[in-house]
Design a protein around this motif. Structure first.
Motif, PDB file in Angstrom:
ATOM      1  N   SER A 475       0.839  -1.197   0.000  1.00 50.64           N
ATOM      2  CA  SER A 475       0.000   0.000   0.000  1.00 50.64           C
ATOM      3  C   SER A 475       0.873   1.245   0.000  1.00 50.64           C
ATOM      4  N   THR A 476       0.810   1.993  -1.095  1.00 45.78           N
ATOM      5  CA  THR A 476       1.635   3.199  -1.177  1.00 45.78           C
ATOM      6  C   THR A 476       1.062   4.319  -0.317  1.00 45.78           C
ATOM      7  N   LYS A 477      -0.128   4.087   0.262  1.00 49.04           N
ATOM      8  CA  LYS A 477      -0.700   5.105   1.136  1.00 49.04           C
ATOM      9  C   LYS A 477      -0.202   4.945   2.568  1.00 49.04           C
ATOM     10  N   ASN A 478       0.403   3.798   2.822  1.00 56.99           N
ATOM     11  CA  ASN A 478       0.926   3.545   4.163  1.00 56.99           C
ATOM     12  C   ASN A 478       2.356   4.072   4.252  1.00 56.99           C
ATOM     13  N   ASP A 505       0.840   3.142  -7.544  1.00 60.50           N
ATOM     14  CA  ASP A 505      -0.400   3.193  -6.776  1.00 60.50           C
ATOM     15  C   ASP A 505      -1.381   2.189  -7.383  1.00 60.50           C
ATOM     16  N   ARG A 507      -3.182  -1.988  -6.841  1.00 65.73           N
ATOM     17  CA  ARG A 507      -3.519  -3.015  -5.855  1.00 65.73           C
ATOM     18  C   ARG A 507      -2.407  -4.055  -5.821  1.00 65.73           C
ATOM     19  N   GLY A 527       4.547  -5.054   3.417  1.00 66.46           N
ATOM     20  CA  GLY A 527       3.112  -4.924   3.607  1.00 66.46           C
ATOM     21  C   GLY A 527       2.754  -4.813   5.074  1.00 66.46           C
ATOM     22  N   ARG A 528       1.701  -5.512   5.444  1.00 67.13           N
ATOM     23  CA  ARG A 528       1.200  -5.373   6.820  1.00 67.13           C
ATOM     24  C   ARG A 528       2.229  -5.786   7.850  1.00 67.13           C
TER      25      ARG A 528
END
Length: 563
Positions: A475-478, A505, A507, A527-528
């Motif tokens: 996620s490039t927003k994270n 940007d 998925r 990632g997470r």
RNA sequence: CGAGGUGUAGCGCAGUUGGCUAGCGCGCCUGCUUUGGGAGCAGGAUGUCGGGGGUUCGAGUCCCUUCACCUCGACCA
């Protein structure tokens, strides 16, 4: 490369008009793009793979003692006229004129120019041996380009040329190149075979080909694994049958209305094809000649040219066939022909053959060798799978191959033509003995993909993978993910890896699929897991995902890459 | 060079016996929603229908011509 700012794209579907897996995958991966038939753009990722292949070849050339230089691609036509190859290449040469009307060609291969270059440096036996090589674009106006990068009209070739005092020296130079080729292809992990081949338009004493084993290959390889026998079908020697012990009968005509093909007449006579003779009318250097092979055999034009001693061989047009046989096409036979007749060895062993009658709707049975004249006999047919030759030591089987490299012992042909001589220790003027050696890096690239793909993805051999490490930001927003990925990107770049940062940007699924398609050797997923201070590592060759602490990632990546 | 086939949006394709403003999927743009394996909803942009000529009231569709590309063969380091 940073994908958000790089020239990068992939296609979701196969492209129409790309008929090979490699052509399609390389196109879909955004590595190549076709501009015209047999002419391609090399896009950044494809270029990188090419450069890796070229680097391997270059290293092995240098290790073999060869010296790099570069010839022009634009060459005055008379260079090829001097060697007699302007005519030999004919329409497959791209030809043009300069503003003054002077004829030039785009070089299809460079033996002549290298001989010209060597003339400056070679005067004495003390100047030999010498080995030179280049990477240069070749131009050949192929009648039918196909299979992506495999048969193209503009392509880079690594060509090398050796210059020696004598055949013994050539043997040593040849062996050095041969060994270098094996090392280069081994490093690329190509599955290949080495076969003896035709010297063809190159001329010379010996030719061997390095053939990447692959079902779409255009060359048929005749092999016996137990004895190591391997030859191109064009030159694979055929077994010579024992003469028939049948008693010779007298020939007689039999009407065969409308029975033209071997298939027709075998059915008509109720005999097997081995009793029939195919009489093929060719134009050998423009003059009609007949070639005889058994009904169940196919002619080898390469072998036929050798037997007839001609440079050009083409099927005669119907008018010529009708003129020399005085019969419609389909009824040619050897009896009474007033043109040279070349017979395959198998014909020489036959008795009571069935041949065409040189008369409409007529065949002749019980024909024997004493009934017609043979100008020369020899091995002019193609071997069949399952036959055994003295050389093969056992039954042969066929494989298909892509010719990725070839080596020629040229001898004195080009030295004589291009006036390349040296003075020996006895003050005698002698022609330099040459060898020439080619590798097509683009064909290597295509062959590697042909041999290493599955489920719409490319699995690169380690040494040629254009991307060693791909960092995927889920996620490039994270911001944490981005920061961690940027840090790793920086670190891997410093380490000198071929690294890609997928900071688009998009998925995650799109990124994973793209990385699979282009065949990133190792994927680092950010990632997470970053919340717990972890990233994931995954090799393309494995389904296993390994979690490592961010701080440990650089060391573990280095380990996986073998750096 | 011979035979066959295909050219319609970035990619893959549909388009009936000639008939309205040329369509579909993916991709692209905007917004919302979503965010770990090619998401969803809403809205939107994009075409010399390969080129030229002709027939017709009217041509993506029919005719002629030409070009490009593909397949098989021929040919070819």
């Amino acid at each position: 490369m940073r994908l958000s700012r790089d020239f990068f794209y992939t296609l979701r579907e196969d492209v129409r008009d790309e008929d090979s897996a490699s052509g399609n995958l390389l196109t879909r991966a955004g590595m190549i793009r076709r501009v015209a038939a047999g002419v391609y753009m090399m896009l950044p990722l494809g270029l990188r793979a090419m450069e890796k292949i070229e680097a391997i070849i270059r290293e092995e050339m240098v290790r073999a003692g060869s010296v790099e230089l570069r010839m022009p691609a634009l060459i005055p036509e008379d260079v090829y006229i001097a060697s007699g190859r302007r005519e030999a290449f004919g329409a497959s040469m791209f030809a043009l004129r300069d503003r003054g009307g002077r004829p030039f060609v785009l070089g299809p291969t460079h033996e002549e120019l290298f001989a010209v270059a060597a003339r400056q440096a070679i005067h004495s036996y003390k100047d030999l041996p010498l080995s030179l090589f280049q990477f240069q674009t070749k131009y050949r106006d192929e009648p039918r380009p196909r299979f992506g990068l495999i048969r193209v009209r503009e392509f880079v070739m690594k060509d090398a040329y050796s210059f020696d005092l004598d055949l013994e020296g050539l043997g040593r130079s040849y062996q050095a190149m041969f060994d270098a080729y094996k090392r280069a292809f081994d490093r690329m992990e190509i599955d290949y075979a080495i076969v003896t081949a035709d010297t063809g338009a190159m001329g010379g004493l010996l030719s061997e080909e390095f053939q990447a084993l692959c079902p779409i290959g255009e060359d048929i390889l005749v092999m016996n694994e137990e004895t190591g026998y391997a030859a191109n079908l064009e030159v694979a020697a055929c077994p010579r049958p024992e003469p028939s012990s049948e008693e010779h009968r007298a020939p007689r005509k039999v009407p065969t209305p409308g029975q033209k093909t071997i298939e027709d007449v075998t059915r008509f006579f109720g005999e097997t094809a081995e009793r029939f003779v195919k009489t093929l009318i060719y134009l050998a250097d423009g003059r009609p000649a007949a070639f005889l092979v058994r009904g169940d055999h196919e002619i080898s034009e390469v072998k036929a040219m050798k037997l007839a001693g001609c440079h050009e061989l083409e099927m005669a047009p119907p008018e010529v066939v009708e003129e020399v046989t005085r019969a419609p096409v389909g009824f040619a036979g050897p009896i009474g022909l007033e043109i040279p007749v070349y017979a395959d060895y198998s014909i020489m062993a036959m008795a009571n053959m069935i041949t065409g009658g040189n008369e409409a709707d007529m065949h002749i049975v019980d024909v024997n060798l004493e009934d017609f004249s043979v100008t020369a006999s020899g091995d002019i047919r193609q071997i069949h799978e399952g036959e055994t030759t003295p050389e093969s030591g056992g039954p042969v089987h066929f494989r298909r191959g892509i010719e990725i490299g070839n080596t020629f012992k040229l001898g004195e042909k080009y030295s004589m033509a291009m006036d390349l001589f040296y003075t020996d220790s006895d003050n005698q003027r002698r022609p330099v003995v040459m060898g020439s050696y080619g590798i097509g890096p683009g064909r290597c690239l295509a062959a590697i993909v042909e041999q290493n793909h599955a489920d719409g993805r490319i699995f690169w051999p380690r040494a040629v993978a254009p991307i060693e490490v791909a960092i995927v930001v889920v996620s490039t927003k994270n911001e944490t993910q981005v920061a961690v990925a940027e840090g790793l990107y920086e670190s891997f770049q410093q380490a000198g890896y071929d690294v890609l940062l997928d900071d688009r940007d998009e998925r995650a699924g799109i990124k994973f699929n793209d990385m699979d398609l282009i065949g990133a050797w190792l994927r680092v997923t950010v990632g997470r897991g970053v919340a717990e201070g972890k990233v994931e590592l995954k090799l393309a060759s494995s389904d296993e995902v390994e979690e490592v602490a961010i701080a440990d990632a650089p060391a573990r990546v280095a380990e996986l890459l073998g750096r």
